[in-house]
Design a protein around this motif. Sequence first.
Motif, PDB file in Angstrom:
ATOM      1  N   ARG A 115      -0.114  -4.569 -12.714  1.00  0.00           N
ATOM      2  CA  ARG A 115      -0.669  -3.358 -12.093  1.00  0.00           C
ATOM      3  C   ARG A 115       0.218  -2.152 -12.407  1.00  0.00           C
ATOM      4  O   ARG A 115      -0.269  -1.072 -12.711  1.00  0.00           O
TER       5      ARG A 115
ATOM      6  N   PHE B  38      -9.662  -2.352 -20.448  1.00  0.00           N
ATOM      7  CA  PHE B  38      -9.469  -3.604 -19.726  1.00  0.00           C
ATOM      8  C   PHE B  38      -9.472  -4.813 -20.647  1.00  0.00           C
ATOM      9  O   PHE B  38      -8.890  -5.834 -20.337  1.00  0.00           O
TER      10      PHE B  38
ATOM     11  N   ALA C 203       1.041 -10.181 -10.650  1.00  0.00           N
ATOM     12  CA  ALA C 203      -0.039  -9.192 -10.514  1.00  0.00           C
ATOM     13  C   ALA C 203       0.538  -7.795 -10.374  1.00  0.00           C
ATOM     14  O   ALA C 203       0.048  -6.831 -10.969  1.00  0.00           O
TER      15      ALA C 203
ATOM     16  N   VAL D 276      -5.882  -3.668  -9.459  1.00  0.00           N
ATOM     17  CA  VAL D 276      -5.921  -2.321 -10.035  1.00  0.00           C
ATOM     18  C   VAL D 276      -7.224  -1.633  -9.647  1.00  0.00           C
ATOM     19  O   VAL D 276      -8.288  -2.229  -9.731  1.00  0.00           O
TER      20      VAL D 276
ATOM     21  N   ILE E   6      -0.434  -1.023 -15.961  1.00  0.00           N
ATOM     22  CA  ILE E   6      -1.707  -0.311 -16.118  1.00  0.00           C
ATOM     23  C   ILE E   6      -1.596   1.081 -15.524  1.00  0.00           C
ATOM     24  O   ILE E   6      -1.982   2.074 -16.147  1.00  0.00           O
ATOM     25  N   GLU E   7      -1.038   1.155 -14.305  1.00  0.00           N
ATOM     26  CA  GLU E   7      -0.959   2.465 -13.653  1.00  0.00           C
ATOM     27  C   GLU E   7       0.058   3.355 -14.358  1.00  0.00           C
ATOM     28  O   GLU E   7       0.014   4.576 -14.234  1.00  0.00           O
TER      29      GLU E   7
ATOM     30  N   VAL F 299      -8.568   4.641   3.933  1.00  0.00           N
ATOM     31  CA  VAL F 299      -8.832   6.054   4.197  1.00  0.00           C
ATOM     32  C   VAL F 299      -7.631   6.641   4.920  1.00  0.00           C
ATOM     33  O   VAL F 299      -7.106   6.054   5.859  1.00  0.00           O
TER      34      VAL F 299
ATOM     35  N   MET G  25      -7.782  14.071   6.897  1.00  0.00           N
ATOM     36  CA  MET G  25      -8.933  14.152   5.995  1.00  0.00           C
ATOM     37  C   MET G  25      -9.344  12.774   5.506  1.00  0.00           C
ATOM     38  O   MET G  25      -8.538  11.998   5.035  1.00  0.00           O
ATOM     39  N   GLY G  26     -10.587  12.518   5.604  1.00  0.00           N
ATOM     40  CA  GLY G  26     -11.052  11.242   5.081  1.00  0.00           C
ATOM     41  C   GLY G  26     -11.378  11.412   3.610  1.00  0.00           C
ATOM     42  O   GLY G  26     -11.957  12.410   3.203  1.00  0.00           O
ATOM     43  N   ASN G  27     -10.957  10.473   2.827  1.00  0.00           N
ATOM     44  CA  ASN G  27     -11.476  10.500   1.470  1.00  0.00           C
ATOM     45  C   ASN G  27     -11.936   9.112   1.100  1.00  0.00           C
ATOM     46  O   ASN G  27     -11.410   8.108   1.552  1.00  0.00           O
ATOM     47  N   ASP G  28     -12.927   9.067   0.263  1.00  0.00           N
ATOM     48  CA  ASP G  28     -13.544   7.809  -0.088  1.00  0.00           C
ATOM     49  C   ASP G  28     -12.869   7.297  -1.352  1.00  0.00           C
ATOM     50  O   ASP G  28     -13.072   7.820  -2.429  1.00  0.00           O
ATOM     51  N   ALA G  29     -12.007   6.327  -1.197  1.00  0.00           N
ATOM     52  CA  ALA G  29     -11.382   5.678  -2.355  1.00  0.00           C
ATOM     53  C   ALA G  29     -10.411   6.576  -3.089  1.00  0.00           C
ATOM     54  O   ALA G  29     -10.091   7.679  -2.670  1.00  0.00           O
ATOM     55  N   SER G  30      -9.970   6.092  -4.195  1.00  0.00           N
ATOM     56  CA  SER G  30      -8.864   6.724  -4.901  1.00  0.00           C
ATOM     57  C   SER G  30      -9.326   7.793  -5.869  1.00  0.00           C
ATOM     58  O   SER G  30      -8.527   8.402  -6.561  1.00  0.00           O
ATOM     59  N   ARG G  31     -10.633   8.016  -5.910  1.00  0.00           N
ATOM     60  CA  ARG G  31     -11.210   8.867  -6.938  1.00  0.00           C
ATOM     61  C   ARG G  31     -10.586  10.275  -6.982  1.00  0.00           C
ATOM     62  O   ARG G  31     -10.535  10.912  -8.016  1.00  0.00           O
TER      63      ARG G  31
ATOM     64  N   GLU H  84     -10.411  -0.327  -3.877  1.00  0.00           N
ATOM     65  CA  GLU H  84     -10.661   0.719  -2.896  1.00  0.00           C
ATOM     66  C   GLU H  84      -9.463   0.844  -1.949  1.00  0.00           C
ATOM     67  O   GLU H  84      -8.975  -0.135  -1.413  1.00  0.00           O
TER      68      GLU H  84
END
Lengths: 131, 534
Positions: free
Chosen positions: A108, A18, A104, B526, A111-112, B532, A1-7, B529
């Motif tokens: 990260r 931030f 970094a 953070v 934050i996560e 996929v 399955m393709g998904n666009d970004a982490s949304r 993108e």
Amino acid sequence: MGNDASRDAAENTAHPDFRLVQASDDFQRLRGSHRSFVFPLAGAFLLWYFLYVLLADYAHGLLSIPVVGNINVGLVLGLLQFVSTFGITAWYVRRANSTLDPQAEAIRAEIEGHDFDAEQSVGAGREGGAR
Amino acid sequence: MSLTESLLSSTWLNMAIFAVFVGVTIVIVIRASRNNKTAADYYAGGRSFTGGQNGTAIAGDYLSAASFLGITGAIAVNGYDGFLYSIGFLVAWLVALLLVAELLRNTGKFTMADVLAFRLRERPVRIAAAISTLAVCFFYLLAQMAGAGALIALLLGISSWEGQAVVITVVGALMIMYVLLGGMKGTTWVQIIKAVLLIAGAFAMTVWVLALHGFNLSALLGSAVETAGAGGEKLLNPGLAYGKSETSKLDFISLGLALVLGTAALPHVLMRFYTVPTSKEARKSVVWAIWLIGGFYLFTLVLGYGAAALIGADTIKAAPGGVNSAAPLLAFVLGGPLLLGFISAVAFATILAVVAGLTITAAASFAHDIYANVLAKGKTTPASEVKVARCTVVVIGIAAIAGGIFANGQNVAFLVALAFAVAASANLPTILYSLFWRRFTTKGALWSIYGGLGSAILLIAFSPVVSGTKTSMIPSADFDWFPLNNPGLVSIPLAFALGWLGTVLDKGQESPEKQAEMEVRSLTGVGAEKAVSH
């Protein structure tokens, strides 16, 4: 399955403030070590490059002096530009891997891990953030 | 002219080798693009390439016909002054490595405008960034298409204007097919294959040339001087091309500035950073690219002086295709028709791959920035966006074919230098300011982009490349009040100054939250993108 970004992982996503992150000591340290390394290095290689360009443009006599056989100062200087480019590349990568990446990654992870979520009012950061 | 005649006798072999390349790559493109589903698949190859693959593809994108044919020819004819090009083209990558690549990967999605519009007012900035992207891509495309015409004159022996127009059309049609079928994934594989062939071919020829001179660089230089005859030692010293007058010396500084600052602002190079999963891989790709490109330019140094030694500048200049024919002629002298056929096929592949990369960049910029985010105000589906992108590919392809036929026979170096100068003037100041200057505002961005773009194009229009000299585009006219061929010396500092001035004069302030978000994201990765997953 393709998904666009982490949304898609919306539920799990942190909603960090931030400005709080930006004002934190850890981030300021990362920003400092990034800039204090990258800016002088960029300035130095640009200076060295333009010095070379100006010499090749206006110092024909100097660059035409033979060094070994038919190889003259100009060719040596030109090849040194290659050497310095390769050298700076290797230097930057070493520095980024050893110093910048761990810093970094730590921020990260915080934050996560919802350390800076907007709802949570962390006293330390305060408003403003800016220097 | 026996050299050129025997060269033409191998035309069919050239065509056959080229046909094999096209056949093999088409199969790979179709296989690679089977599961192209989303916009991220189409524009960014699913962000699934490794640093090494992407670095090789960047080298494939960057080492255009101008690099291979142009620099080899320039060294063969102008000696040391040709070598200066390769240095500018290589050193420029440090700007991308140190200041741009990783931060851009962390903050953007598909295009350069994603980064510029991150914390500024989206609509005006996106439109400005898309316009400058399209302008740079178009000039670069014209140069490649015109280069294809010039190359064909030599390699296929087609010297009539109509015949070359047909070949340009075929190149354009093939390019449209690659991009339509394969999207970024297919295009990337074409770049990778081409880069490997080009670098391997150049390496083999370099070893060959060195072997003929006992692996002694000094002996090679000596034999180049000898072939050139009286005054030949000028080949080894700077000044043969740019040392003629004070103006040409200034022109050289201008060119040097545009080359070193243009690379990190070329839209098709920037877009490649989105095809990898993380900023760390983006860094790795630049490192790979620097080693491959640097190595390649070292080869061209040997090839250029090799051509000067084994063929001679006068024979090269007299051959069809002129200076650009140095590399193919050298291949023929070394390895006969077979090596010439291979090198010719690689040169075609080079043009094809670069043109495909430019086309997908321009299409992504139009579909993603103008259509999806400005015209439809973000209310689109990825599927309709990709559909628009595909239509744009066809339109850009046809425009490039028409422009290429029109620009055929024009000064190719002029178009490439224009693309670099426009990129450095219109894009670089805004990229750097928005990444590193907290106070930067929308007004500053717009002044810098439009000011840089406008001044670069205007100064070119009134420079000797367009009118006033025998080699100009319009030799009969005479409105060349700007003395330099390259506008960079004026337009790049001007664009930086305008970005600063616009920001200082802007009474408004951009959202500090967005600025904080961009800075944190750019340095830590953070929310960047993700790749996929299929």
